[in-house]
Write a protein that holds these residues in place. Sequence first.
Motif, PDB file in Angstrom:
ATOM      1  N   GLY A 167       0.798  -1.232   0.000  1.00 53.24           N
ATOM      2  CA  GLY A 167       0.000   0.000   0.000  1.00 53.24           C
ATOM      3  C   GLY A 167       0.825   1.274   0.000  1.00 53.24           C
ATOM      4  O   GLY A 167       0.288   2.367   0.162  1.00 53.24           O
ATOM      5  N   ASN A 168       2.126   1.149  -0.180  1.00 50.52           N
ATOM      6  CA  ASN A 168       3.001   2.321  -0.201  1.00 50.52           C
ATOM      7  C   ASN A 168       3.212   2.823  -1.630  1.00 50.52           C
ATOM      8  O   ASN A 168       2.934   2.111  -2.595  1.00 50.52           O
ATOM      9  N   ALA A 169       3.756   4.026  -1.734  1.00 50.30           N
ATOM     10  CA  ALA A 169       4.336   4.495  -2.997  1.00 50.30           C
ATOM     11  C   ALA A 169       5.850   4.350  -2.862  1.00 50.30           C
ATOM     12  O   ALA A 169       6.364   4.156  -1.748  1.00 50.30           O
ATOM     13  N   THR A 170       6.573   4.415  -3.977  1.00 49.60           N
ATOM     14  CA  THR A 170       8.023   4.193  -3.896  1.00 49.60           C
ATOM     15  C   THR A 170       8.805   5.243  -4.673  1.00 49.60           C
ATOM     16  O   THR A 170       8.333   5.760  -5.687  1.00 49.60           O
ATOM     17  N   VAL A 171      10.001   5.505  -4.160  1.00 48.71           N
ATOM     18  CA  VAL A 171      10.966   6.337  -4.889  1.00 48.71           C
ATOM     19  C   VAL A 171      12.207   5.472  -5.059  1.00 48.71           C
ATOM     20  O   VAL A 171      12.838   5.080  -4.076  1.00 48.71           O
ATOM     21  N   ILE A 172      12.518   5.150  -6.308  1.00 45.92           N
ATOM     22  CA  ILE A 172      13.626   4.220  -6.582  1.00 45.92           C
ATOM     23  C   ILE A 172      14.849   4.999  -7.026  1.00 45.92           C
ATOM     24  O   ILE A 172      14.787   5.799  -7.962  1.00 45.92           O
ATOM     25  N   LYS A 173      15.964   4.715  -6.350  1.00 46.91           N
ATOM     26  CA  LYS A 173      17.255   5.290  -6.776  1.00 46.91           C
ATOM     27  C   LYS A 173      18.065   4.108  -7.326  1.00 46.91           C
ATOM     28  O   LYS A 173      18.661   3.344  -6.571  1.00 46.91           O
ATOM     29  N   GLN A 205       8.422   6.479  -8.590  1.00 41.91           N
ATOM     30  CA  GLN A 205       9.295   7.584  -8.997  1.00 41.91           C
ATOM     31  C   GLN A 205      10.695   7.029  -9.166  1.00 41.91           C
ATOM     32  O   GLN A 205      11.125   6.199  -8.363  1.00 41.91           O
ATOM     33  N   ILE A 206      11.392   7.495 -10.196  1.00 39.47           N
ATOM     34  CA  ILE A 206      12.798   7.096 -10.359  1.00 39.47           C
ATOM     35  C   ILE A 206      13.652   8.347 -10.177  1.00 39.47           C
ATOM     36  O   ILE A 206      13.423   9.347 -10.866  1.00 39.47           O
ATOM     37  N   VAL A 207      14.603   8.278  -9.272  1.00 40.02           N
ATOM     38  CA  VAL A 207      15.549   9.398  -9.119  1.00 40.02           C
ATOM     39  C   VAL A 207      16.944   8.861  -9.456  1.00 40.02           C
ATOM     40  O   VAL A 207      17.476   8.007  -8.768  1.00 40.02           O
ATOM     41  N   THR A 208      17.503   9.358 -10.546  1.00 39.55           N
ATOM     42  CA  THR A 208      18.808   8.855 -10.973  1.00 39.55           C
ATOM     43  C   THR A 208      19.915   9.754 -10.439  1.00 39.55           C
ATOM     44  O   THR A 208      19.703  10.944 -10.180  1.00 39.55           O
TER      45      THR A 208
END
Length: 521
Positions: A167-173, A205-208
């Motif tokens: 049930g979470n959202a994610t920010v992927i690095k 979300q993708i943070v590069t």
Amino acid sequence: MVALAQTENDAAGFADRLIIHSPGSGEKLGEAPVMDAAEVQAAVARARAAQVAWGALSVKERCAALRAFRIKVVQNADALARAVSSENGKPLQEALTHDVLPFCDLMAYFEHRAPKILAPQAIHLHFMIQRRSYLHCVPRGVVGVIGPWNFPFSIPIGDAVMALFAGNATVIKPSEVTPLIALKAKQLWDETCRDEPRLHPDLIQIVTGRGLTGAAVCTSGVNQVMFTGSVPTGKKVAVACAERLIPCVLELGGINPAIVTADADVERTAHAILWGAFANSGQVCASISRVYVARPIAERLTQRVVELTASLQQGDPLNADTELGAMTFLPQIAIGQGILDDTIAQGGRVRCGGTPNGRFFPPTVLDNVEHGWRITRDESFSPLLAFISVDDTETAIRCANDSDKGLMAYVFCGDEEHGARIAERLEAGTTMVNNAIDSHGAPGTPWQGMKESGLGQVHSAQGLRDLCQVRHVQTRSWVPWLTKELWWYPYSPKVYGAFLQVMRVMWGGGPLDSFLRKVGK
Ligand code: NAD
């Protein structure tokens, strides 16, 4: 021509862009921005806004919606495998079967089971029987996922979907070495969202960027961090999370032992060790790197592994029959070479393989090795395999456990039960008997490290629950004539004495004590 561009990516800071070349061909594959702390915070804010509606759905609805993403990944499996192989340098078949396929299996597994795993759980109370206690799982909010380069699809995207199931959202690095595959996964996610209204593009979300971007994830207000990478970086992540009192899961490095007893099936053991040591050119946290083999079969086993190693096809990762591709990350080659040189200098014998050729590190088997040398202590993350002969199983167990890491261990043994007894004594998150490295592909089982190999776990029912706040609710049935509990105000010597008497009768060793213990109260 081997591209050296990844060294540009090692530079610290938020400046410039990531320029990605294929380890196999040297061809430029693409670029990705280096995002700063403000951009990371903006990504977290977008994810947090999207999480509200997502977290309000029932687990069953979330599972039904996520199914669409799994199907989208299967439809694009060949393209994804080719993208992983190009960017990471692993053989095409491994890109499919180690990255894309296990991801789809993980999704299918939790689509079916998450509703039950995350359902409220009653707690049986042994005395306060008019009360009802239960645990319920609430999403944490936004989970930061920081990934390595060796499984650039299955690890960060797999961790992210686990967070979504919860049930979470994610920010992927993603790793600065392999960011493009994560961007491709995001593109497929966005396409899926167009057809499945319950999914929102902002949930992923993708943070590069490099290390500073990863550090910014930890300080950006996320509610949990799932980190996979090296021990030194894992410690930094743990400190950053501790300062904010947010939980982190750390999946770190290993220097994984195999114990081979004298009654082991030499043929199966040789094949298992071969694959366990050389898959992904040894760039697997679970790779077998040190084999403690019973002296009577040591030469037979080593010789068989050497013969099998000679038949491995190393070359263009994108050829479907290639078995070893290129090393992904340039500095890793020097680390492997340094450990190889040390081993030779100390008297280790190279039975096959040896010096790297550009990005291609030949699978290398060494024997005449002694426990305690650097090759038995430091993670080489390269295709180096050391055989150490031992006189008895007790010595093998002692040497296997003599390490500051404890990710995986292996036992090869003629008797499965005996193997399990040895396995239970090994200080590792997982020990496999008569098998090698692939337990990460069994999503129902925990993936975890002991000692410096990590904290917490991913996969498994517990791993999914850990991505939630597990809250406790206790209710009490209304009994009109009981206006208060006995231990509420007012206090008095009489009540004090009554409690003392109750304690003596219930827990003081008398007949009621014995009866209550018998009936499990
Ligand atoms: P790494 O620690 O160099 O980098 C991992 C990630 O952390 C990258 O995305 C990097 O940009 C980021 N990072 C760097 N500094 C950071 C900081 N201060 N704060 C937050 N993030 C930061 O690891 P790597 O070289 O990419 O991966 C190889 C290592 O990962 C090996 O040791 C391997 O054993 C381990 N690994 C473990 C598992 C496991 O499941 N236990 C799986 C794969 C790899």
